[in-house]
Write an enzyme that holds these catalytic residues in place. Structure first.
Site, PDB file in Angstrom:
ATOM      1  NE  ARG A  73      -3.883   0.421   1.997  1.00  0.00           N
ATOM      2  CZ  ARG A  73      -5.147   0.698   2.380  1.00  0.00           C
ATOM      3  NH1 ARG A  73      -5.363   1.489   3.682  1.00  0.00           N
ATOM      4  NH2 ARG A  73      -6.131  -0.053   1.942  1.00  0.00           N
ATOM      5  CG  HIS A 126      -8.586   0.286  -2.771  1.00  0.00           C
ATOM      6  ND1 HIS A 126      -7.954  -1.165  -2.477  1.00  0.00           N
ATOM      7  CD2 HIS A 126      -9.073   0.584  -1.721  1.00  0.00           C
ATOM      8  CE1 HIS A 126      -7.785  -1.169  -1.228  1.00  0.00           C
ATOM      9  NE2 HIS A 126      -8.614  -0.463  -0.704  1.00  0.00           N
ATOM     10  CD  GLN A 168     -13.022  -1.929  -0.721  1.00  0.00           C
ATOM     11  OE1 GLN A 168     -12.270  -1.644   0.204  1.00  0.00           O
ATOM     12  NE2 GLN A 168     -14.062  -2.247  -0.590  1.00  0.00           N
ATOM     13  CG  ASP A 172     -13.605   6.295  -0.586  1.00  0.00           C
ATOM     14  OD1 ASP A 172     -13.638   6.161   0.695  1.00  0.00           O
ATOM     15  OD2 ASP A 172     -12.747   6.257  -1.190  1.00  0.00           O
ATOM     16  CB  CYS A 187     -14.114   1.211   0.073  1.00  0.00           C
ATOM     17  SG  CYS A 187     -13.683   2.886  -0.023  1.00  0.00           S
ATOM     18  NE  ARG A 235     -10.263  -5.285   0.448  1.00  0.00           N
ATOM     19  CZ  ARG A 235      -9.477  -4.273   0.642  1.00  0.00           C
ATOM     20  NH1 ARG A 235     -10.049  -3.523   1.465  1.00  0.00           N
ATOM     21  NH2 ARG A 235      -8.268  -4.280   0.664  1.00  0.00           N
TER      22      ARG A 235
HETATM   23  N1   CP Z   1     -11.304  -0.183   2.295  1.00  0.00           N
HETATM   24  C1   CP Z   1      -9.899  -0.208   2.879  1.00  0.00           C
HETATM   25  O1   CP Z   1      -9.040  -0.382   2.036  1.00  0.00           O
HETATM   26  O2   CP Z   1      -9.749   0.095   4.205  1.00  0.00           O
HETATM   27  P1   CP Z   1      -8.332   0.005   5.158  1.00  0.00           P
HETATM   28  O3   CP Z   1      -7.822   1.540   4.652  1.00  0.00           O
HETATM   29  O4   CP Z   1      -8.785   0.006   6.372  1.00  0.00           O
HETATM   30  O5   CP Z   1      -7.336  -0.947   4.710  1.00  0.00           O
END
Ligand code: CP
Length: 314
Positions: free
Chosen positions: A101, A128, A131, A229, A269, A297
């Site tokens: 990430r 992403h 997701q 979001d 998300c 997920r």
């Molecule tokens: N939706 C998502 O990626 O959540 P986090 O940022 O908690 O990993």
């Protein structure tokens, strides 16, 4: 070397296999751990905070019989400026896969360029994909017509509200292109879909078929899914007040949900900011399926890791 940096990195047969396996993992979770990553160690490098992604990957690796190795900037040489090339080459000698990430999409692309192991995008400022795959699994599960994304998602109208230039909006654009969905994006002019995603689609030979409107009711009309979001993603905290003011009229409310189909769903998300991008009434309504999204997920990422692991053995 096969990586999963963008939604379109897998071919059609691979995508079908990933979705099939994700549903299998969910159904048969009691049989964990499996042998799929037995004896393997997968690194997890997080430049940014995370709850769902970090925990679902860590648990997922264990449930596949592998060992997760958690990495961050402060406890490794990356935080002191060691090059991505050296880091990727060295980690490839120890690990069997690497989940990253990061802020910039170019960071994970550079890792993928030098890594000799599969790299998975666990979120960048641009996309992403994990997701989105999990969300599409959730839509298939809830709408019940088919568990095959090419059949079950075709023609579904998804309306996304707020910052339509963000990574989630970009990723929905790619999902729409891959699975023939009807993607509507509704937000302030200043946050309309970015030229980068259009260029990306053109370069990848993906159809450009999303619609952008500043009229949130037009976007919600007859939709199967309303999606939003956070308005202030990680890295944009300085713009907080400005963003909140500009996006206020794109809040997902019960009134907006009423414009959608009677059997439509609300998705997010997470993390959510109740009273900002969505009202508590919508969050608490039976049409809100965000915990299912979060759970999926785990199952979806297990299927993605299995697929990459198989690809890179054969
Ligand atoms: N939706 C998502 O990626 O959540 P986090 O940022 O908690 O990993």
């Amino acid at each position: 070397m096969k990586h999963f940096l963008e939604e379109n990195n897998l071919g059609k047969e691979e995508i079908l296999s990933v979705f099939k396996n994700a549903f299998e993992y969910k159904k048969n979770r009691a049989l964990r751990p499996t042998q799929d990553l037995m004896g393997q160690s997968w690194g997890m490098l997080f430049y940014k905070n995370s709850t769902r992604t970090k925990v679902s990957f860590e648990v997922g690796i264990r449930e596949l019989g592998g060992d997760p190795v958690l990495l961050d900037l402060s406890s490794t040489q990356i935080g002191r400026g060691e090059s991505i090339e050296d880091t990727a080459k060295v980690l490839s000698r120890f690990l069997d896969g690497l989940i990253i990430r990061a802020h910039g999409h170019e960071i994970i692309k550079e890792f993928a360029q030098y890594a000799e192991i599969p790299v998975i995008n666990a979120l960048t400022d641009f996309l992403h994909p994990c997701q989105i795959y999990a969300d599409c699994m959730t839509i298939l599960e809830k709408t019940g017509s088919s568990l095959n994304p090419y059949n079950g998602l075709k023609g579904k109208k998804l309306a996304f509200f707020g910052d339509t230039s963000c990574n989630m909006a970009n990723s929905w654009i790619l999902a729409g292109a891959l699975w023939d969905m009807d993607i509507w994006l509704s937000g302030p002019e200043e946050f309309k879909p970015s030229p980068e995603i259009e260029t990306f689609c053109k370069n990848a030979n993906l159809p450009i078929r999303w619609k952008y409107t500043q009229d949130c009711k037009e976007a919600a009309q007859n939709a199967d899914i309303l999606y939003t979001d956070v308005w202030v993603s990680m890295g944009y905290e300085k713009e907080e007040n400005d963003r909140k003011e500009k996006m206020a009229r794109y809040q997902v409310t019960q009134d907006l949900l009423n414009q959608a189909k009677e059997n439509s769903f609300f998705m997010h998300c997470m993390p959510t900011h109740s009273g900002e991008e969505v009202t508590q009434e919508v969050l608490s309504s039976p049409r809100s399926i965000l915990y299912d999204q979060a759970e999926n997920r785990l199952h979806m990422q297990k299927a993605i890791m299995k697929q990459l692991s198989q690809n890179n053995i054969s």
